[in-house]
Design a protein around this motif. Structure first.
Motif, PDB file in Angstrom:
ATOM      1  N   LEU A 238       0.835  -1.209   0.000  1.00 24.35           N
ATOM      2  CA  LEU A 238       0.000   0.000   0.000  1.00 24.35           C
ATOM      3  C   LEU A 238       0.868   1.257   0.000  1.00 24.35           C
ATOM      4  CD1 LEU A 238      -2.840   1.311   0.267  1.00 24.35           C
ATOM      5  CD2 LEU A 238      -2.559   1.142   2.750  1.00 24.35           C
ATOM      6  N   TYR A 239       1.952   1.227   0.748  1.00 28.32           N
ATOM      7  CA  TYR A 239       2.875   2.364   0.822  1.00 28.32           C
ATOM      8  C   TYR A 239       3.443   2.709  -0.557  1.00 28.32           C
ATOM      9  CZ  TYR A 239       7.294   4.778   1.879  1.00 28.32           C
ATOM     10  OH  TYR A 239       8.344   5.660   1.896  1.00 28.32           O
ATOM     11  N   VAL A 240       3.853   1.700  -1.286  1.00 28.83           N
ATOM     12  CA  VAL A 240       4.397   1.921  -2.632  1.00 28.83           C
ATOM     13  C   VAL A 240       3.311   2.443  -3.566  1.00 28.83           C
ATOM     14  CG1 VAL A 240       5.472   0.823  -4.645  1.00 28.83           C
ATOM     15  CG2 VAL A 240       6.188   0.165  -2.325  1.00 28.83           C
ATOM     16  N   LEU A 241       2.130   1.834  -3.529  1.00 32.99           N
ATOM     17  CA  LEU A 241       1.040   2.236  -4.424  1.00 32.99           C
ATOM     18  C   LEU A 241       0.575   3.667  -4.140  1.00 32.99           C
ATOM     19  CD1 LEU A 241      -1.121  -1.041  -4.514  1.00 32.99           C
ATOM     20  CD2 LEU A 241       0.402  -0.150  -6.287  1.00 32.99           C
ATOM     21  N   LEU A 242       0.436   4.021  -2.867  1.00 37.47           N
ATOM     22  CA  LEU A 242       0.021   5.388  -2.513  1.00 37.47           C
ATOM     23  C   LEU A 242       1.052   6.415  -2.968  1.00 37.47           C
ATOM     24  CD1 LEU A 242      -1.520   5.097   1.078  1.00 37.47           C
ATOM     25  CD2 LEU A 242      -2.693   5.752  -1.027  1.00 37.47           C
ATOM     26  N   SER A 243       2.329   6.063  -2.851  1.00 43.02           N
ATOM     27  CA  SER A 243       3.391   6.976  -3.275  1.00 43.02           C
ATOM     28  C   SER A 243       3.338   7.215  -4.775  1.00 43.02           C
ATOM     29  CB  SER A 243       4.760   6.414  -2.876  1.00 43.02           C
ATOM     30  OG  SER A 243       4.893   6.319  -1.481  1.00 43.02           O
ATOM     31  N   GLN A 246       0.263   9.322  -5.534  1.00 40.39           N
ATOM     32  CA  GLN A 246       0.478  10.707  -5.130  1.00 40.39           C
ATOM     33  C   GLN A 246       1.357  11.436  -6.153  1.00 40.39           C
ATOM     34  OE1 GLN A 246       3.069  11.457  -1.766  1.00 40.39           O
ATOM     35  NE2 GLN A 246       1.728  13.092  -1.026  1.00 40.39           N
ATOM     36  N   LYS A 247       2.397  10.779  -6.616  1.00 34.81           N
ATOM     37  CA  LYS A 247       3.290  11.384  -7.600  1.00 34.81           C
ATOM     38  C   LYS A 247       2.550  11.654  -8.905  1.00 34.81           C
ATOM     39  CE  LYS A 247       7.456  12.651  -8.830  1.00 34.81           C
ATOM     40  NZ  LYS A 247       8.168  13.761  -8.159  1.00 34.81           N
ATOM     41  N   PHE A 248       1.710  10.697  -9.310  1.00 36.15           N
ATOM     42  CA  PHE A 248       0.935  10.856 -10.542  1.00 36.15           C
ATOM     43  C   PHE A 248      -0.033  12.021 -10.406  1.00 36.15           C
ATOM     44  CE2 PHE A 248      -2.902   9.889 -13.030  1.00 36.15           C
ATOM     45  CZ  PHE A 248      -2.355   9.814 -14.295  1.00 36.15           C
ATOM     46  N   TYR A 249      -0.678  12.146  -9.226  1.00 36.60           N
ATOM     47  CA  TYR A 249      -1.638  13.225  -8.993  1.00 36.60           C
ATOM     48  C   TYR A 249      -0.947  14.582  -9.020  1.00 36.60           C
ATOM     49  CZ  TYR A 249      -5.063  16.143  -6.591  1.00 36.60           C
ATOM     50  OH  TYR A 249      -5.937  17.145  -6.256  1.00 36.60           O
ATOM     51  N   VAL A 250       0.235  14.678  -8.430  1.00 35.09           N
ATOM     52  CA  VAL A 250       0.990  15.945  -8.417  1.00 35.09           C
ATOM     53  C   VAL A 250       1.356  16.346  -9.835  1.00 35.09           C
ATOM     54  CG1 VAL A 250       3.172  17.014  -7.733  1.00 35.09           C
ATOM     55  CG2 VAL A 250       1.853  15.682  -6.082  1.00 35.09           C
ATOM     56  N   ARG A 251       1.757  15.384 -10.648  1.00 36.79           N
ATOM     57  CA  ARG A 251       2.105  15.668 -12.045  1.00 36.79           C
ATOM     58  C   ARG A 251       0.887  16.151 -12.818  1.00 36.79           C
ATOM     59  NH1 ARG A 251       6.091  10.634 -13.803  1.00 36.79           N
ATOM     60  NH2 ARG A 251       7.922  11.357 -12.687  1.00 36.79           N
ATOM     61  N   LYS A 252      -0.270  15.543 -12.569  1.00 39.88           N
ATOM     62  CA  LYS A 252      -1.498  15.955 -13.246  1.00 39.88           C
ATOM     63  C   LYS A 252      -1.835  17.400 -12.880  1.00 39.88           C
ATOM     64  CE  LYS A 252      -4.437  13.611 -14.974  1.00 39.88           C
ATOM     65  NZ  LYS A 252      -4.920  13.425 -16.349  1.00 39.88           N
TER      66      LYS A 252
END
Length: 252
Positions: A238-243, A246-252
């Motif tokens: 879950l930690y890896v997936l959330l990270s 989160q990175k994808f959302y910030v880029r969007k």
């Protein structure tokens, strides 16, 4: 005296890692896992103490990585080595049973399986990651690649699940060589992959700026209460997936 407090905590981590190494070699994975958890706990608080006392320095940074190499590098490698070793002989015993011949096998009669050495890739991957971490200026506020303590917690949870979880398909999975090799290769890759992962260090405690961290901690606590040891690999995943999300959302 205060400048020595963080280093003493780090040495405590190293001490726990050394004890865990001895226990892992002896096959006492439960006790080894306990000392690894204590070591990781001390590893978290040595950095906290250094920041609180404002005594961080190059010595502490290097000592921290050396201690982590034992607690979160050597120990999980030995545990995975043993899991693969035991799994090989479980399959060997099953073959003898199918053929109707079950010889008297003692520890001195076991034919060593070279596959077990694959587990030591975790140790090599941890060493490489920790060396990179010491010279990588990008990892002051977040991580690039899976931290070695997270990898270590994932690995030490496997024999604990095997010991305390009675679900048959889970037991079969953990004693499957292909699964263990896949986990070894995946964790080794993740430790050194160029994947940005959030840190659980808090600069301030507002919900707005730490929403992902609070969500992760809440879900983790819920999983631990409901699933116990089997929750640990789920939490790391879950930690890896959330990270990544989160990175994808910030880029969007």
């Amino acid at each position: 005296m205060k400048k020595h407090i963080p280093n003493l905590l780090t040495l405590g981590n190293l001490f726990c890692g050394t004890i865990a190494t001895i226990l892992a070699v002896q096959g006492d994975f439960v006790a080894a896992g306990l000392f690894v958890v204590i070591g990781i706990f001390l590893d978290f608080f040595d950095g906290f103490a250094a920041r609180l006392l404002n005594v961080s320095g190059e010595l502490g940074k290097q000592l921290d990585s050396l201690a982590d190499m034992v607690t979160s590098g050597v120990v999980p490698g030995i545990i995975m080595f043993n899991l693969l070793y035991q799994s090989s002989f479980k399959n060997l015993d099953a073959q003898f049973i199918d053929e109707g011949v079950l010889p008297s096998i003692t520890s001195n009669d076991y034919v060593f399986s070279w596959i077990s050495y694959i587990g030591l890739l975790l140790t090599l991957g941890a060493g490489y990651r920790l060396a990179k971490f010491n010279i990588d200026t990008r990892q002051s506020e977040s991580f690039i690649g899976l931290p070695t303590p997270a990898m270590s917690l994932f690995v030490i949870s496997l024999p604990l699940i095997q010991e305390y979880d009675s679900v048959e398909w889970v037991q079969n999975l953990i004693t499957n060589n292909y699964f263990l090799i896949l986990i070894t290769l995946l964790l080794t890759y993740l430790m050194n992959a160029e994947i940005a992962l959030f840190s659980l260090k808090f600069k301030e405690y507002s919900i707005k700026n730490n929403l992902v961290k609070y969500f992760f901690l809440f879900i983790s606590l819920l999983l631990i209460v409901t699933l116990k040891f089997i929750s640990i690999p789920i939490i790391i995943t879950l930690y890896v997936l959330l990270s990544v999300m989160q990175k994808f959302y910030v880029r969007k």
